[in-house]
Design a protein around this motif. Structure first.
Motif, PDB file in Angstrom:
ATOM      1  N   ALA A  13       3.508  10.738  -7.474  1.00 50.68           N
ATOM      2  CA  ALA A  13       3.947  10.740  -8.566  1.00 50.68           C
ATOM      3  C   ALA A  13       4.856   9.624  -9.191  1.00 50.68           C
ATOM      4  O   ALA A  13       4.959   8.879  -9.995  1.00 50.68           O
ATOM      5  CB  ALA A  13       4.616  12.061  -9.022  1.00 50.68           C
ATOM      6  N   GLU A  14       5.984   9.451  -8.156  1.00 49.92           N
ATOM      7  CA  GLU A  14       6.875   8.403  -8.244  1.00 49.92           C
ATOM      8  C   GLU A  14       6.373   6.998  -8.378  1.00 49.92           C
ATOM      9  O   GLU A  14       6.726   6.295  -9.139  1.00 49.92           O
ATOM     10  CB  GLU A  14       7.986   8.298  -6.918  1.00 49.92           C
ATOM     11  N   SER A  36      10.652  -0.070  -0.845  1.00 47.27           N
ATOM     12  CA  SER A  36       9.544  -0.302  -1.908  1.00 47.27           C
ATOM     13  C   SER A  36       8.326   0.549  -1.579  1.00 47.27           C
ATOM     14  O   SER A  36       7.608   0.389  -2.670  1.00 47.27           O
ATOM     15  CB  SER A  36       9.291  -1.883  -1.599  1.00 47.27           C
ATOM     16  N   GLN A  37       8.121   1.390  -0.337  1.00 50.64           N
ATOM     17  CA  GLN A  37       7.033   1.931  -0.453  1.00 50.64           C
ATOM     18  C   GLN A  37       7.156   3.498   0.053  1.00 50.64           C
ATOM     19  O   GLN A  37       6.220   4.184  -0.082  1.00 50.64           O
ATOM     20  CB  GLN A  37       6.121   1.369   0.751  1.00 50.64           C
ATOM     21  N   MET A  92       0.857  -1.240   0.097  1.00 52.28           N
ATOM     22  CA  MET A  92       0.013  -0.053  -0.166  1.00 52.28           C
ATOM     23  C   MET A  92       0.768   1.229   0.047  1.00 52.28           C
ATOM     24  O   MET A  92       1.675   1.295   0.811  1.00 52.28           O
ATOM     25  CB  MET A  92      -0.880  -0.026   1.299  1.00 52.28           C
ATOM     26  N   LEU A  93       0.757   2.136  -0.811  1.00 53.86           N
ATOM     27  CA  LEU A  93       1.180   3.244  -1.164  1.00 53.86           C
ATOM     28  C   LEU A  93       0.506   4.629  -0.592  1.00 53.86           C
ATOM     29  O   LEU A  93       0.709   4.866   0.633  1.00 53.86           O
ATOM     30  CB  LEU A  93       1.856   3.335  -2.582  1.00 53.86           C
ATOM     31  N   GLY A 145       3.149   2.219 -11.873  1.00 57.02           N
ATOM     32  CA  GLY A 145       1.989   2.236 -12.728  1.00 57.02           C
ATOM     33  C   GLY A 145       0.621   2.647 -11.802  1.00 57.02           C
ATOM     34  O   GLY A 145      -0.500   2.413 -12.372  1.00 57.02           O
ATOM     35  N   ASN A 146       0.622   2.881 -10.713  1.00 61.00           N
ATOM     36  CA  ASN A 146      -0.296   2.967  -9.619  1.00 61.00           C
ATOM     37  C   ASN A 146       0.034   3.740  -8.574  1.00 61.00           C
ATOM     38  O   ASN A 146       1.075   3.300  -7.948  1.00 61.00           O
ATOM     39  CB  ASN A 146      -1.118   1.712  -9.239  1.00 61.00           C
ATOM     40  N   SER A 147      -0.426   5.039  -8.076  1.00 60.99           N
ATOM     41  CA  SER A 147      -0.085   5.784  -6.762  1.00 60.99           C
ATOM     42  C   SER A 147      -0.537   5.120  -5.642  1.00 60.99           C
ATOM     43  O   SER A 147      -0.158   5.459  -4.629  1.00 60.99           O
ATOM     44  CB  SER A 147      -0.333   7.271  -7.019  1.00 60.99           C
TER      45      SER A 147
END
Length: 241
Positions: free
Chosen positions: A139-140, A133-134, A114-115, A146-148
């Motif tokens: 934007a990054e 990894s998170q 989860m970001l 491919g998903n924020s």
């Protein structure tokens, strides 16, 4: 002030039931910008649209709603309570920046890092770090994954979920999710993670995908219990309990 509303009519979510909304004869409708039925809602009653493309905007929504109803002093008090509990948590854990917190969602067939979500804003407010990894901006994350909001990982990449603490949530009341979760959490690759080896990986409730102070304080409760290892009721009680 009453914290939890009563006599609430469920009009649905994705999408709302327009007939149910009409039957309530509302004087005002507050809608999220993610809804496709905005024009139809506007035909029922005056409608204020709040920018709520993702749950990271939850604090802005609270503030705007407070302004809309002339309750800014009340919402300011809610924020003060929230910040005071985070300060109490920080006093207990020392330097939170030295503690990495990983947030993982298990669905019926996938493992997701989860970001930019509701619970990540609370982790950020509390000053905790995220594993590499998170630890991305929206934007990054969008560029890398491919998903924020989240990133699905394979079993071979479960190490990307590792941190000092792992908080795992999902709709565990659903048999298919619970069965998949059991399989993942018993998998040798999961069991080899440092947080799991240190008994610092925890299943938590769906309040980790909340969107308001009720869920936020429950997330803070989990942090008190599992990271600070104290009963929050004894040091900084949850104001919603």
């Amino acid at each position: 002030v009453q914290r939890l509303l009563t006599d609430i009519t469920d009009v649905g979510y994705f999408p709302p039931n327009l007939e149910s909304v009409t039957a309530l004869q509302p004087d005002l409708i507050i809608a999220g910008s993610y809804l496709e039925s905005i024009d139809q809602l506007k035909a029922i009653a005056p409608t204020v649209v709040l920018d709520f493309e993702s749950t990271v905007a939850w604090k802005n929504v609270v503030r705007l709603t407070g302004e809309l109803f002339g309750l800014s002093e009340f919402t300011d008090a809610l924020f003060a309570e929230y910040e005071a509990r985070i300060d109490s948590l920080n006093e207990l854990v020392g330097d939170p920046a030295n503690i990495e917190v990983s947030i993982v969602r298990l669905q019926e067939d996938s493992v997701n890092l989860m970001l930019g979500v509701f619970s990540s804003t609370i982790i950020e407010d509390a000053g905790f770090s995220r594993p590499t990894s998170q630890a991305y901006s929206a934007a990054e994350a969008a560029e890398i994954y491919g998903n924020s909001l989240s990133a699905t990982i394979s079993l071979e990449n479960l190490q990307l979920a590792d941190a000092d603490y792992i908080f795992v949530w999902g709709a565990f009341y659903l048999d298919e999710v619970n069965t998949f979760a059991d399989g993942i959490l018993e998998n040798p690759l999961w069991q080899s993670l440092e947080a799991v080896q240190s008994n610092r990986a925890y299943r938590v409730g769906e309040h980790w995908i909340g969107r308001g102070f009720y869920g936020a304080h429950m997330v803070i409760d989990d942090l008190f219990v599992h990271v600070a290892e104290v009963d929050p009721a004894e040091v900084a009680p949850n104001p919603f309990k």
